[in-house]
Design a protein around this motif. Sequence first.
Motif, mmCIF file in Angstrom:
data_model
loop_
_atom_site.group_PDB
_atom_site.id
_atom_site.type_symbol
_atom_site.label_atom_id
_atom_site.label_comp_id
_atom_site.label_asym_id
_atom_site.label_seq_id
_atom_site.Cartn_x
_atom_site.Cartn_y
_atom_site.Cartn_z
ATOM 1 N N UNK A 1 -37.982 30.967 22.233
ATOM 2 C CA UNK A 1 -37.189 32.024 22.789
ATOM 3 C C UNK A 1 -35.797 31.494 23.055
ATOM 4 N N UNK A 2 -34.813 32.334 22.833
ATOM 5 C CA UNK A 2 -33.429 31.985 23.134
ATOM 6 C C UNK A 2 -33.147 32.407 24.566
ATOM 7 N N UNK A 3 -32.561 31.499 25.320
ATOM 8 C CA UNK A 3 -32.205 31.755 26.703
ATOM 9 C C UNK A 3 -30.694 31.620 26.800
ATOM 10 N N UNK A 4 -30.034 32.648 27.376
ATOM 11 C CA UNK A 4 -28.570 32.650 27.412
ATOM 12 C C UNK A 4 -28.046 32.793 28.829
ATOM 13 N N UNK A 5 -26.854 32.250 29.029
ATOM 14 C CA UNK A 5 -26.073 32.434 30.253
ATOM 15 C C UNK A 5 -26.843 32.103 31.524
ATOM 16 N N UNK A 6 -27.347 30.893 31.602
ATOM 17 C CA UNK A 6 -28.028 30.453 32.809
ATOM 18 C C UNK A 6 -26.956 29.953 33.774
ATOM 19 N N UNK A 7 -26.720 30.710 34.822
ATOM 20 C CA UNK A 7 -25.705 30.308 35.791
ATOM 21 C C UNK A 7 -26.320 29.609 36.992
ATOM 22 N N UNK A 8 -27.594 29.891 37.292
ATOM 23 C CA UNK A 8 -28.283 29.233 38.394
ATOM 24 C C UNK A 8 -29.202 28.153 37.815
#
Length: 77
Positions: A1-8
């Motif tokens: 799975x692609x995971x995007x924009x993890x800010x935390x």
Amino acid sequence: MKVKNISNVDKFFEVVDSCEGKVELITGEGDRLNLKSKLCQYVSLAKIFSNGEIPELEIVAHEPKDVEKLLDFMIEG
């Protein structure tokens, strides 16, 4: 799975640590790194960080419950 924009990032690693099965990061070269390993978390992801945010990762969770946890994190933050 692609995971995007993890800010935390801290919360992301909490979710990964709570997973029961293997969670792997797929590198651009096709290598699989165990994200449950603290050493891999620090060493492999240090190159990906940009201003404390992870723009995109490809990860593989081997247990269906772990996939749900990761998806919940992405939806709810």
